[in-house]
Design a protein around this motif. Sequence first.
Motif, PDB file in Angstrom:
ATOM      1  N   VAL A 238       0.838  -1.203   0.000  1.00  0.00           N
ATOM      2  CA  VAL A 238       0.000   0.000   0.000  1.00  0.00           C
ATOM      3  C   VAL A 238       0.874   1.255   0.000  1.00  0.00           C
ATOM      4  O   VAL A 238       0.599   2.217  -0.740  1.00  0.00           O
ATOM      5  CB  VAL A 238      -0.967  -0.005   1.199  1.00  0.00           C
ATOM      6  N   LEU A 239       1.939   1.255   0.780  1.00  0.00           N
ATOM      7  CA  LEU A 239       2.840   2.414   0.810  1.00  0.00           C
ATOM      8  C   LEU A 239       3.526   2.604  -0.540  1.00  0.00           C
ATOM      9  O   LEU A 239       3.690   3.735  -1.011  1.00  0.00           O
ATOM     10  CB  LEU A 239       3.880   2.246   1.918  1.00  0.00           C
ATOM     11  N   ILE A 240       3.931   1.498  -1.162  1.00  0.00           N
ATOM     12  CA  ILE A 240       4.545   1.596  -2.490  1.00  0.00           C
ATOM     13  C   ILE A 240       3.539   2.175  -3.484  1.00  0.00           C
ATOM     14  O   ILE A 240       3.876   3.015  -4.328  1.00  0.00           O
ATOM     15  CB  ILE A 240       5.051   0.212  -2.947  1.00  0.00           C
ATOM     16  N   ALA A 241       2.290   1.732  -3.384  1.00  0.00           N
ATOM     17  CA  ALA A 241       1.244   2.269  -4.260  1.00  0.00           C
ATOM     18  C   ALA A 241       1.051   3.769  -4.027  1.00  0.00           C
ATOM     19  O   ALA A 241       0.913   4.549  -4.977  1.00  0.00           O
ATOM     20  CB  ALA A 241      -0.065   1.513  -4.033  1.00  0.00           C
ATOM     21  N   PHE A 242       1.042   4.190  -2.761  1.00  0.00           N
ATOM     22  CA  PHE A 242       0.932   5.615  -2.442  1.00  0.00           C
ATOM     23  C   PHE A 242       2.004   6.412  -3.161  1.00  0.00           C
ATOM     24  O   PHE A 242       1.732   7.474  -3.744  1.00  0.00           O
ATOM     25  CB  PHE A 242       1.100   5.832  -0.935  1.00  0.00           C
ATOM     26  N   TYR A 243       3.231   5.918  -3.105  1.00  0.00           N
ATOM     27  CA  TYR A 243       4.353   6.656  -3.675  1.00  0.00           C
ATOM     28  C   TYR A 243       4.261   6.746  -5.198  1.00  0.00           C
ATOM     29  O   TYR A 243       4.960   7.548  -5.810  1.00  0.00           O
ATOM     30  CB  TYR A 243       5.674   6.005  -3.271  1.00  0.00           C
ATOM     31  N   ASN A 244       3.434   5.894  -5.788  1.00  0.00           N
ATOM     32  CA  ASN A 244       3.271   5.928  -7.243  1.00  0.00           C
ATOM     33  C   ASN A 244       1.929   6.507  -7.639  1.00  0.00           C
ATOM     34  O   ASN A 244       1.446   6.283  -8.751  1.00  0.00           O
ATOM     35  CB  ASN A 244       3.471   4.529  -7.817  1.00  0.00           C
ATOM     36  N   GLY A 245       1.326   7.262  -6.711  1.00  0.00           N
ATOM     37  CA  GLY A 245       0.139   8.027  -7.038  1.00  0.00           C
ATOM     38  C   GLY A 245      -1.182   7.302  -6.923  1.00  0.00           C
ATOM     39  O   GLY A 245      -2.220   7.841  -7.316  1.00  0.00           O
ATOM     40  N   ILE A 246      -1.177   6.080  -6.401  1.00  0.00           N
ATOM     41  CA  ILE A 246      -2.429   5.333  -6.233  1.00  0.00           C
ATOM     42  C   ILE A 246      -2.932   5.580  -4.820  1.00  0.00           C
ATOM     43  O   ILE A 246      -2.435   4.999  -3.850  1.00  0.00           O
ATOM     44  CB  ILE A 246      -2.228   3.831  -6.480  1.00  0.00           C
ATOM     45  N   THR A 247      -3.910   6.460  -4.692  1.00  0.00           N
ATOM     46  CA  THR A 247      -4.408   6.821  -3.364  1.00  0.00           C
ATOM     47  C   THR A 247      -5.917   6.682  -3.241  1.00  0.00           C
ATOM     48  O   THR A 247      -6.457   6.875  -2.152  1.00  0.00           O
ATOM     49  CB  THR A 247      -4.022   8.281  -3.026  1.00  0.00           C
ATOM     50  N   ASP A 248      -6.592   6.347  -4.321  1.00  0.00           N
ATOM     51  CA  ASP A 248      -8.045   6.200  -4.262  1.00  0.00           C
ATOM     52  C   ASP A 248      -8.413   5.013  -3.378  1.00  0.00           C
ATOM     53  O   ASP A 248      -7.830   3.927  -3.495  1.00  0.00           O
ATOM     54  CB  ASP A 248      -8.611   5.994  -5.659  1.00  0.00           C
ATOM     55  N   VAL A 249      -9.375   5.190  -2.496  1.00  0.00           N
ATOM     56  CA  VAL A 249      -9.701   4.170  -1.509  1.00  0.00           C
ATOM     57  C   VAL A 249     -10.160   2.875  -2.172  1.00  0.00           C
ATOM     58  O   VAL A 249      -9.849   1.770  -1.686  1.00  0.00           O
ATOM     59  CB  VAL A 249     -10.763   4.702  -0.513  1.00  0.00           C
TER      60      VAL A 249
END
Length: 257
Positions: A122-133
């Motif tokens: 999830v943190l890796i996804a955050f860093y690549n702009g994936i933040t939609d719930v």
Amino acid sequence: MSSPVTASGVDRDALASLRRWNLGLTVLHALQAVVVLVLATDFAIAVTATFPQGPPGSEPPAPEALFDVRIGWAIAAFLLLAAVDHGLTGTVLRRRYDRGLQRGINRFRWVEYSVSATVMIVLIAFYNGITDVAAIVAIIGANVAMILLGWVQELMNPPGRDRTTMLPFWFGTFAGLAPWVAIVVNTVGADTVPGFVYGIVVSLFVFFMSFGLNQWLQYRQVGPWRSYAFGEKAYLVLSLVAKSALAWQIFGGSLAG
């Protein structure tokens, strides 16, 4: 009634060595978690949502922030989960841990991985702009499925088996690749991406998937991985090396942020 077959290499000396490793990793992971908390900044990433308005096909509204995730705290939680797992299996749950290894399974590993590895992806996804719930929930589901299929892989291949099935492993691999496809799509689709970001994504992928490679080597019985105890120790080495590398790369990004 015949006694159950003991997994290869899981003898008294191996169990004693694994206990020392678990206790040592408890200390090392806990110390890293403390350092992260001391160094952590207020850097946070907002989880967003885009709720539909109007009939299907209507122009979506701007995303709205639901809540913030403090990256330093999340990294500390990732490391503390590993510390708790190793601490329990090295002390109060040692007998259950040892009995499980003798039967070719470590259910404590899969429980901990299902949480800690999910925090990390999830943190890796955050860093690549994936933040939609909605996307985050899907990533969590795919990653937990991957980890639990690793558990099924062990359940379906007990010591003394006549044949080995790799179906759970490959099903888990398929599920686990889905979040990475989304991450790569977001990375490549960005307008401007510094070159080093590609390097970070690749290195994180390699570290993240090294646990799966260890299980593949274990069940294909390649070289020293013929010993289940060797494979278990390899998991412990990866717990220190790969988890530390993942944690500090993501944490370093939070300091830069």
